[in-house]
Scaffold this active site. Structure first.
Site, short mmCIF file in Angstrom:
data_model
loop_
_atom_site.label_atom_id
_atom_site.label_comp_id
_atom_site.label_asym_id
_atom_site.label_seq_id
_atom_site.Cartn_x
_atom_site.Cartn_y
_atom_site.Cartn_z
NE ARG A 246 -1.82 1.77 3.41
CZ ARG A 246 -1.86 1.60 4.53
NH1 ARG A 246 -2.53 0.83 5.32
NH2 ARG A 246 -1.20 2.71 5.36
CG HIS A 250 -6.80 2.55 6.13
ND1 HIS A 250 -6.99 1.34 5.61
CD2 HIS A 250 -8.01 3.01 6.84
CE1 HIS A 250 -8.31 0.93 6.07
NE2 HIS A 250 -8.88 2.06 6.48
CE1 TYR A 259 0.69 2.86 8.71
CE2 TYR A 259 -0.76 4.53 10.05
CZ TYR A 259 -0.44 3.89 9.07
OH TYR A 259 -1.40 3.86 7.86
#
Lengths: 351, 321
Positions: A246, A250, A259
């Site tokens: 990815r 998100h 993160y």
């Protein structure tokens, strides 16, 4: 378990694995669709940033998994997505303005034309998988040879619905192809912490299901394994783990810098699925900068036209009431009449 | 034929399976075993394992599969062995069955009848006696049905299978074999969303459904009360006009259900009466339900389920007001 790669990062193919029946014309078509998917992804992202779309889950970096698998489907095969398979929708002929309507916050975006043979986006993670299994059940019941292709993310493989689906599908030998679009991140949870399993595909083993892992950024490899799984679907299910990444957030509500490191993201850049396919096509003299410029121009036009259509479209609040049941029960009719009689829909929701 | 509720539902399933090949049963122990309450007994022999399907043990999977089957053109009848286990598939019902039609503006529909036994009074183990109708009614999009007798059970099951909507068909375990009733052998429908006026009177209205219908009529008969007894039969959509009509006629309303009192069906019925008929009332609306805590172990259930005394005392309060 097999781990398949046909097209490597340099654009070279492993001839021994090259799928039967795949020609350069089809690879070029997949390249076009991957590019269209990326262009649409960028467009929706920019619309969202301008307040012209709701929270959106980008697919950047996952084009090969989606386009390769969608291209492998036969005309009547059915797909069941989660919320990120915009590329699959595109290839299956979903009108772009409908995709946009969904991401502008209207149910009408789920009015999928029959020829698309797909089900709408599903947000609760992995809860679409039992539907895919039930749809596969119905195909077997009707003695049709249609295969059902269900998509789930790496995070989704931790859900009960995922395991229940694999178990059912194995027990009943259903024509179900489960595609795990492993993009390494479930919001902030990395793949390594999602499961101690060495691969996600191997989760099929316990259910007695054939499973395979494929380089999810290799559009030819994905096409190959999905094609084979569909050909075998009449004999039972397959689980395919497409290992991809990815590249983006998100959703637009997420900030991945909290993160994960930029170094990790950068490490995936050379594996980009579109660059890789371009290198292959370039080597075959099927791609040129002129071709690219022309294609991008055409695609931008198609997308802009769809945006104009979607933005000209006007919602009708009556439709909210009309489709709760197959008819409008008296108690609901009363709520509807009250809203109309009092012009409630003209009221303002205060901040 | 004179049958109990088990046979009535079995007959409805049999007739609709005969009528349409789209009707498929699935669930745990429903085929070879005929269901733990024998509701599907004999159907495997008649229709084969293609249409009467024993599934793995997975409630969410069963309900999710049903949704998929329904959207792919079948009319599945998933059975969840006990309502307490249906919570494992709650997400499928609320997130998907209830809203698939509206979220696709009827492009997709979920014609599916989910069957599960509810309510207590038969000394079962934990999690086998819940009355969860309020949960399924709150969301909208699901028809929620609770028959109180064999005639309604058969007619409402047939009607449910003739509709293109998801129906949560809740079968009171206690009523499965409690009594028999003369009902037609053949196919007939009982409309959903229509209450049944079991008794007609002018002094008070008792609005109830499911296991409480017999409790209420017992009290009414014993005390020789001149009461309307309205059996809701369908919880969602509610037959509001029947409720309001009766409330306006008698001016005194008691609502009785086995489900816990708090945030329950009684609150919904009372609120509707308060909005539309409060000036016709001559007494406050009274609700009787089980006490507001989780269903106890079977040793304590008789202290929990509303009994004739509790109902009778509520009537005293209502008539004395």
């Amino acid at each position: 378990m097999d781990n398949i790669q046909v097209l490597d990062e340099n654009g070279s193919v492993d001839a021994s694995l090259f799928p039967e029946g795949l020609d350069d014309g089809k690879i070029l078509e997949m390249y076009r669709y991957m590019s269209l998917a990326r262009a649409l992804d960028n467009k929706i992202l920019s619309l969202q940033r301008q307040g012209r779309a709701v929270t959106y889950g980008p697919m950047l970096g996952e084009e090969a998994t989606q386009i390769g698998s969608a291209m492998a489907m036969r005309e009547n095969d059915i797909f069941v997505p989660n919320f990120r398979q915009h590329g699959v929708f595109l290839l299956r002929g979903m009108p772009i303005e409908l995709i946009l309507l969904y991401w502008k916050g209207y149910e009408e975006g789920c009015m999928i034309p029959e020829k698309v043979r797909g089900f709408p986006y599903i947000v609760p993670v992995a809860s679409q998988m039992p539907h895919a299994m039930g749809i596969a059940f119905a195909q077997k019941y009707k003695k049709s040879d249609v295969a059902v292709i269900g998509y789930v993310g790496d995070g989704g493989t931790s859900e009960g619905d995922f395991y229940e689906t694999l178990n059912f599908a194995g027990a009943f030998k259903l024509p179900l192809v489960t595609i795990i679009e492993n993009n390494q991140w479930a919001i902030s949870m990395p793949r390594a912490r999602q499961s101690a399993a060495e691969t996600l595909a191997q989760k099929g083993i316990a259910a007695g299901i054939k499973c395979v892992q494929v380089d999810g950024n290799d559009v030819i490899g994905v096409y190959k394994v999905v094609k084979e799984a569909i050909a075998n679907a009449k004999d039972g299910p397959t689980v395919i783990e497409c290992v991809t990444y990815r590249m983006s957030m998100h959703t637009t509500a997420d900030d991945p810098t909290k993160y994960r490191s930029q170094a990790e993201v950068d490490a995936w850049k050379p594996r980009d699925p579109i660059d890789r396919a371009r290198r292959y096509l370039s080597g075959k003299a099927l791609w040129s900068p002129d071709f690219e410029a022309k294609m991008q121009e055409e695609q931008a036009k198609v997308i802009d036209e769809a945006v104009a259509k979607a933005e000209a479209w006007k919602p009708d609040p009556k439709s909210i009431f009309e489709h709760v049941y197959s008819y409008m029960p008296e108690v609901l009719k009363e709520e509807y009449d009250e809203a109309v009689a009092n012009d409630f829909w003209q009221g303002e929701v205060s901040s | 034929m004179k049958v109990n509720m088990v046979s009535a539902i079995n007959s409805a399933l049999n007739l609709t399976m005969q009528e349409s090949e789209d009707v498929v049963l699935l669930g745990e122990d429903i085929a070879r075993d005929g269901g733990v309450f024998r509701v599907t007994e004999g159907l495997l022999n008649k229709y084969g394992e293609r249409r009467v399907i024993d599934t793995p043990l997975a409630e969410s999977g069963i309900l999710g599969a049903g949704i998929g089957m329904a959207m792919a053109g079948l009319h599945p009848v998933p059975e969840i062995q006990f309502a307490g286990f249906m919570f494992m598939g709650f997400g499928q019902l609320i997130n998907h069955a209830a809203r698939y039609r509206s979220r696709t503006r009827s492009t997709y529909k979920v014609p599916m009848v989910v069957r599960t036994p509810i309510s207590g009074g038969v000394r079962t183990l934990e999690h086998h006696s819940d009355s969860p109708e309020a949960f399924y009614s709150h969301v909208g999009g699901l028809h929620v049905v609770v028959p109180s007798n064999p005639y309604d059970a058969k007619g409402m099951m047939i009607k449910s299978l003739h509709m293109q909507d998801p129906v949560v068909f809740l079968e009171p375990t206690k009523l499965y074999r409690l009594f028999k009733q003369e009902i037609p052998d053949e196919m007939y429908e009982v409309e959903l969303g229509k209450a049944n006026l079991v008794k007609e009177g002018t002094d008070l209205s008792i609005i109830t459904y499911g296991t409480m219908v017999n409790q209420v009529t017992t009290v009414v008969e014993k005390r020789n009360l001149n009461a309307d007894v309205l059996d809701l039969r369908t919880i969602n959509p509610l037959d509001e006009s029947a409720i309001i009509q009766s409330a306006k006629k008698t001016g005194k309303v008691l609502i009785v259900h086995e489900a816990p009192l708090g945030f329950g069906i009684g609150a919904e019925v009372a609120a509707r009466i308060a909005e539309k008929a409060i000036f016709n009332l001559s007494a406050p609306i009274i609700r009787v339900g089980s006490d507001s805590f989780p269903y106890p172990f079977p040793g304590y259930e008789n202290y929990y389920i509303p009994n004739t005394l509790k109902i009778s005392k509520a009537i005293d309060r209502l008539l004395g007001a």
